[in-house]
Design an enzyme around this catalytic site. Structure first.
Site, PDB file in Angstrom:
ATOM      1  N   GLY A  14     -12.033 -24.663  -2.212  1.00 25.78           N
ATOM      2  CA  GLY A  14     -13.281 -25.425  -2.380  1.00 25.78           C
ATOM      3  C   GLY A  14     -13.220 -26.316  -3.608  1.00 25.78           C
ATOM      4  O   GLY A  14     -13.580 -27.501  -3.564  1.00 25.78           O
ATOM      5  N   ASP A  72     -12.302 -23.620 -15.269  1.00 25.19           N
ATOM      6  CA  ASP A  72     -12.972 -22.323 -15.194  1.00 25.19           C
ATOM      7  C   ASP A  72     -14.455 -22.617 -15.144  1.00 25.19           C
ATOM      8  O   ASP A  72     -14.975 -23.410 -15.930  1.00 25.19           O
ATOM      9  CB  ASP A  72     -12.617 -21.402 -16.359  1.00 25.19           C
ATOM     10  CG  ASP A  72     -12.846 -19.949 -15.956  1.00 25.19           C
ATOM     11  OD1 ASP A  72     -12.157 -19.468 -15.041  1.00 25.19           O
ATOM     12  OD2 ASP A  72     -13.750 -19.299 -16.539  1.00 25.19           O
ATOM     13  N   PHE A 155     -18.895 -24.118  -1.258  1.00 23.34           N
ATOM     14  CA  PHE A 155     -18.257 -22.812  -1.431  1.00 23.34           C
ATOM     15  C   PHE A 155     -19.059 -22.020  -2.464  1.00 23.34           C
ATOM     16  O   PHE A 155     -20.042 -22.525  -3.030  1.00 23.34           O
ATOM     17  CB  PHE A 155     -16.789 -22.982  -1.862  1.00 23.34           C
ATOM     18  CG  PHE A 155     -16.622 -23.539  -3.261  1.00 23.34           C
ATOM     19  CD1 PHE A 155     -16.705 -24.901  -3.504  1.00 23.34           C
ATOM     20  CD2 PHE A 155     -16.400 -22.695  -4.344  1.00 23.34           C
ATOM     21  CE1 PHE A 155     -16.557 -25.416  -4.781  1.00 23.34           C
ATOM     22  CE2 PHE A 155     -16.247 -23.199  -5.637  1.00 23.34           C
ATOM     23  CZ  PHE A 155     -16.335 -24.561  -5.849  1.00 23.34           C
TER      24      PHE A 155
HETATM   25  P1  ITT Z   1      -9.164 -20.440  -9.767  1.00 22.35           P
HETATM   26  O1  ITT Z   1      -9.265 -19.540 -10.981  1.00 22.35           O
HETATM   27  O2  ITT Z   1      -7.862 -20.271  -9.039  1.00 22.35           O
HETATM   28  O3  ITT Z   1      -9.493 -21.877 -10.070  1.00 22.35           O
HETATM   29  P2  ITT Z   1     -11.575 -19.033  -8.949  1.00 22.35           P
HETATM   30  O4  ITT Z   1     -12.482 -19.153  -7.769  1.00 22.35           O
HETATM   31  O5  ITT Z   1     -11.137 -17.638  -9.356  1.00 22.35           O
HETATM   32  O6  ITT Z   1     -10.292 -19.963  -8.687  1.00 22.35           O
HETATM   33  P3  ITT Z   1     -13.043 -19.249 -11.422  1.00 22.35           P
HETATM   34  O7  ITT Z   1     -12.365 -18.079 -12.034  1.00 22.35           O
HETATM   35  O8  ITT Z   1     -13.296 -20.462 -12.270  1.00 22.35           O
HETATM   36  O9  ITT Z   1     -12.222 -19.777 -10.167  1.00 22.35           O
HETATM   37  O10 ITT Z   1     -14.416 -18.748 -10.777  1.00 22.35           O
HETATM   38  C1  ITT Z   1     -15.334 -19.698 -10.376  1.00 22.35           C
HETATM   39  C2  ITT Z   1     -16.359 -19.052  -9.453  1.00 22.35           C
HETATM   40  O11 ITT Z   1     -17.652 -19.577  -9.807  1.00 22.35           O
HETATM   41  C3  ITT Z   1     -16.101 -19.458  -8.015  1.00 22.35           C
HETATM   42  O12 ITT Z   1     -15.276 -18.533  -7.344  1.00 22.35           O
HETATM   43  C4  ITT Z   1     -17.511 -19.530  -7.461  1.00 22.35           C
HETATM   44  O13 ITT Z   1     -17.936 -18.240  -7.099  1.00 22.35           O
HETATM   45  C5  ITT Z   1     -18.322 -20.002  -8.669  1.00 22.35           C
HETATM   46  N1  ITT Z   1     -18.409 -21.474  -8.696  1.00 22.35           N
HETATM   47  C6  ITT Z   1     -17.825 -22.319  -9.609  1.00 22.35           C
HETATM   48  N2  ITT Z   1     -18.080 -23.600  -9.299  1.00 22.35           N
HETATM   49  C7  ITT Z   1     -18.829 -23.577  -8.177  1.00 22.35           C
HETATM   50  C8  ITT Z   1     -19.371 -24.567  -7.351  1.00 22.35           C
HETATM   51  O14 ITT Z   1     -19.170 -25.872  -7.583  1.00 22.35           O
HETATM   52  N3  ITT Z   1     -20.079 -24.197  -6.297  1.00 22.35           N
HETATM   53  C9  ITT Z   1     -20.280 -22.896  -6.019  1.00 22.35           C
HETATM   54  N4  ITT Z   1     -19.778 -21.884  -6.721  1.00 22.35           N
HETATM   55  C10 ITT Z   1     -19.041 -22.213  -7.803  1.00 22.35           C
END
Ligand code: ITT
Length: 199
Positions: A14, A72, A155
């Site tokens: 996403g 992040d 997402f």
């Molecule tokens: P990477 O570390 O591989 O980038 P991750 O999903 O684990 O993937 P993060 O540790 O930064 O990334 O966690 C971010 C979470 O915050 C993500 O999984 C979503 O649940 C939420 N999130 C962040 N940005 C978002 C968005 O634009 N829309 C919706 N949810 C978001």
């Protein structure tokens, strides 16, 4: 002159879709999904910046001399003391799905903060330029938490986040609207001006 090469440290499809859409064709974009020797590092920092730096440094070691960037990000709910915050991806458990995280969030807001649904998404980007110099930029979008999940796009917590000034969730509004106003869009705009200054 050829387009600068940019490696993005995300395993979240996403996020990657949004990056491609926001950055456009002026940059040659690659992601860690293309690297057989990339293993996601433990995100054990206390802040978004700590965790973005951990991810960016891991990728920089594999791609010295290119631009590398890590995102992040997460959702901070005022009435939950800023949670889920850095724990957003794993709020409902280590392997939680987006649906499980959203269900836990709605439950916690209902129990602890039904009258105050204010929240913000925050995105911190840590980048290393080809010379190895670190750059940190941040974007925030404020809004409220909906009473139930609505919409199919996006997402993560998009189905429950209503940005300020709108009446629908990010999922209902769709990627074109989200990418004009989101935390990630604001951070990427700052990052793009760094890349443009350097080319
Ligand atoms: P990477 O570390 O591989 O980038 P991750 O999903 O684990 O993937 P993060 O540790 O930064 O990334 O966690 C971010 C979470 O915050 C993500 O999984 C979503 O649940 C939420 N999130 C962040 N940005 C978002 C968005 O634009 N829309 C919706 N949810 C978001």
């Amino acid at each position: 002159m050829s387009a600068p090469q940019l490696w993005i440290s995300t395993t979240n499809q996403g996020k990657l879709n949004e990056f491609r859409n926001l950055i456009g064709g002026s940059v040659d974009i690659h992601s860690v999904g293309e690297l057989a020797n990339y293993y996601p590092p433990p995100e054990n920092g206390q802040t978004f910046t700590d965790n973005a730096r951990i991810k960016a440094k891991t990728l920089k070691a594999l791609k010295p001399g290119a631009w590398v960037i890590a995102d992040d990000s997460g959702l901070e709910v005022d009435g939950l003391g800023g949670l889920p915050g850095v724990h957003s991806a794993r709020y409902a458990g280590p392997k939680a799905s987006d649906g499980e995280n959203v269900a836990k969030l709605l439950k916690m807001v209902q129990i602890r903060s039904a009258a105050n649904r204010k929240a913000q998404f925050r995105c911190v980007l840590v980048a290393y330029d080809p010379a190895g110099v670190e750059h940190v930029v941040e974007g925030v979008v404020t809004g409220t938490i909906a009473t139930s999940a609505k919409g199919k796009g996006g997402f993560g917590y998009d189905p429950v986040f209503i940005p300020e000034g709108k009446e629908q969730t990010f999922s209902e509004l769709g990627i074109a609207v989200k990418n004009q106003i989101s935390h990630r869009a604001k951070a990427i705009r700052q990052f793009m001006s760094l890349i443009e200054q350097s080319t």
